[in-house]
Design an enzyme around this catalytic site. Structure first.
Site, mmCIF file in Angstrom:
data_model
loop_
_atom_site.group_PDB
_atom_site.id
_atom_site.type_symbol
_atom_site.label_atom_id
_atom_site.label_comp_id
_atom_site.label_asym_id
_atom_site.label_seq_id
_atom_site.Cartn_x
_atom_site.Cartn_y
_atom_site.Cartn_z
ATOM 1 N N HIS A 1 0.842 -1.198 0.000
ATOM 2 C CA HIS A 1 0.000 0.000 0.000
ATOM 3 C C HIS A 1 0.877 1.249 0.000
ATOM 4 C CE1 HIS A 1 -4.166 -1.668 1.358
ATOM 5 N NE2 HIS A 1 -3.577 -2.437 0.478
ATOM 6 N N PRO B 1 -4.765 0.124 18.712
ATOM 7 C CA PRO B 1 -4.515 -0.367 17.353
ATOM 8 C C PRO B 1 -4.555 0.697 16.262
ATOM 9 C CG PRO B 1 -6.726 -0.951 18.042
ATOM 10 C CD PRO B 1 -6.053 -0.333 19.233
ATOM 11 N N TYR C 1 -9.376 5.390 7.341
ATOM 12 C CA TYR C 1 -9.601 5.718 8.746
ATOM 13 C C TYR C 1 -10.622 6.842 8.762
ATOM 14 C CZ TYR C 1 -5.306 3.179 10.097
ATOM 15 O OH TYR C 1 -4.350 2.222 10.322
ATOM 16 N N LYS D 1 0.626 -0.427 15.079
ATOM 17 C CA LYS D 1 2.031 -0.509 15.501
ATOM 18 C C LYS D 1 2.388 -1.743 16.336
ATOM 19 C CE LYS D 1 3.804 2.966 13.505
ATOM 20 N NZ LYS D 1 3.588 2.323 12.197
ATOM 21 N N TYR E 1 3.710 6.291 10.240
ATOM 22 C CA TYR E 1 2.888 5.149 9.834
ATOM 23 C C TYR E 1 3.739 4.084 9.134
ATOM 24 C CZ TYR E 1 -1.401 2.670 8.706
ATOM 25 O OH TYR E 1 -2.395 1.724 8.643
#
Ligand code: PHB
Length: 393
Positions: A76, A296, A204, A300, A388
């Site tokens: 991704h 979550p 998200y 990580k 991220y």
């Protein structure tokens, strides 16, 4: 009857941390025995997160267990943040030149178990009542019971890779350490279903009804989450209600249609930030969830376990190879420097995207300002992207 065995590194826990450590040690000629309280079927079936940082993928390559990951994993290049009826794409590749790989922790665990059992060394399944003795001596011992027989495993070192509820952390002298904790007044309800994902990338979503996340495991398997309150029961959430809620929170616009289907797994988990310091004492070293928990939201957890394992493996290799204990002595400080940054990021992502009460609170206003800033500033997007995809280790 009692049985005695001997190994170099006694590893407690056959989750990804313990298995990866065992595998990397073996590649450096260091032997280990893994003790696992559960059965192989249980360990291979538990559903966990699914996003691997580039550094974690690199470690799995180094461990020689990345073949299926490269075949079936989905690379991704970014994620989407949906808020206030708009979608903001965070372009990892453009902002950091790095990517993440979507590949379930369940699959990582299966690959590592297969590699271990192909000749690396034993995994003792269903090892009951594991107890750690003599960590301040140079011959720590692990006691356990297997099919009613007491066993003792004599080790040079013990690696506690047995998660938040394991025996390892409570085996460190409490008086010498400190714990840090933040609980959140909400949980995540997760659903896994064999339906195509609603989007090519993770979404998200911050919504007045609460946070939602659209994730995936493969082109035919989706993983979704919604923020829920802590007193909710899974029985109150038949599949149809979850899908309805997801549609509301992800919105038919601008998110494409969600394909629904029967759940194959469904669970509610509380969110928690937790760190226990130090991560070592004497000859016992903690890795992963045994020492720290992240909520979550930043994906990580597994990645932090992997970086701990990297630092611990490197330190044990220096001990056995060069007789140098500097890295072992510094393990906790080295690991914690990275842990705290991931804790910060996971806490920030959590506070950014979840519905807070009351809506008029100062924190809720900060959240709006933060989302607004993120949408308008490439510097802010780079901060999110850099964390991220994973900080270096
Ligand atoms: C998941 O796919 O399970 C997942 C993805 C991203 C997260 C958390 C969980 O932040």
């Amino acid at each position: 009857m009692a049985a005695q065995e001997r190994t170099q590194v006694g590893i407690i826990g056959a989750g990804p941390a313990g298995l990866l450590l065992a595998r990397l040690l073996k590649l450096h000629g260091i032997d280990s025995v893994i003790l696992e309280a559960r059965t192989r079927d249980y360990v291979e079936a538990r559903v966990r997160a699914g996003v691997l940082e580039q550094g974690t993928v690199g470690l799995l390559e180094e461990a020689g267990v990345a073949e299926r990951l490269h075949r079936d994993g989905l690379v991704h290049n970014g994620v989407e943040i949906a808020a206030n009826g708009q979608r903001l794409r965070i372009d990892f590749r453009a902002l950091t030149d790095k990517t993440v790989t979507v590949y379930g922790q369940t699959e990582v665990t299966r690959d590592l178990i297969a590699a271990r059992l192909a000749g690396d060394g034993p995994i003792v399944w269903k090892a009951a009542d594991v107890a750690i003795h003599g960590i301040e001596s140079d011959r720590p011992r692990l006691g356990y019971r297997l099919a009613g027989v007491e066993h003792t495993l004599i080790c040079d070192f013990v690696a506690g890779c047995d998660g938040f509820h394991g025996v390892s952390r409570p085996s460190l002298p409490a008086a010498l350490g400190q714990t840090f904790e933040r609980t959140y007044p909400f949980g995540w309800l997760g659903i896994l279903a064999d339906v195509p994902p609603c989007s090519d990338e993770l979404i998200y979503a911050s919504h007045p009804r609460g946070f939602a996340l659209a994730s995936m495991r493969s082109p035919t398997r989706s993983r979704y989450y919604i923020q829920c309150s802590l007193d909710e029961k899974i029985e109150e959430w038949p599949d149809a209600r979850i899908w309805d809620e997801l549609k509301l929170r992800l919105g038919s616009e601008p998110v494409p249609d969600i394909t629904t289907g029967p759940s194959i797994e469904k669970s509610i988990a509380p969110l928690r930030s937790f760190v226990s310091t130090p991560m070592q004492h004497g000859r016992l070293f903690l890795t992963g969830d045994a020492a720290h928990i992240v909520p979550p939201t930043g994906a990580k957890g597994l990645n932090l376990a992997a970086s701990d394992v990297h630092y611990l493996c490197r330190a044990l290799v220096a001990h056995y190879g060069k007789g140098n204990d500097d890295l072992l002595n510094g393990y906790s400080n080295t690991a914690l420097a990275r842990v705290w940054k991931a804790e910060r990021f996971s806490w920030w992502m959590t506070m950014l995207l979840h519905r807070l009460h009351p809506e008029t609170s100062f924190e809720a206003q900060m959240q709006r300002a933060e989302l607004d800033y993120l949408a308008s500033s490439q510097a802010a997007q780079t901060v999110l992207a850099e964390n991220y995809v994973g900080l270096p280790f």
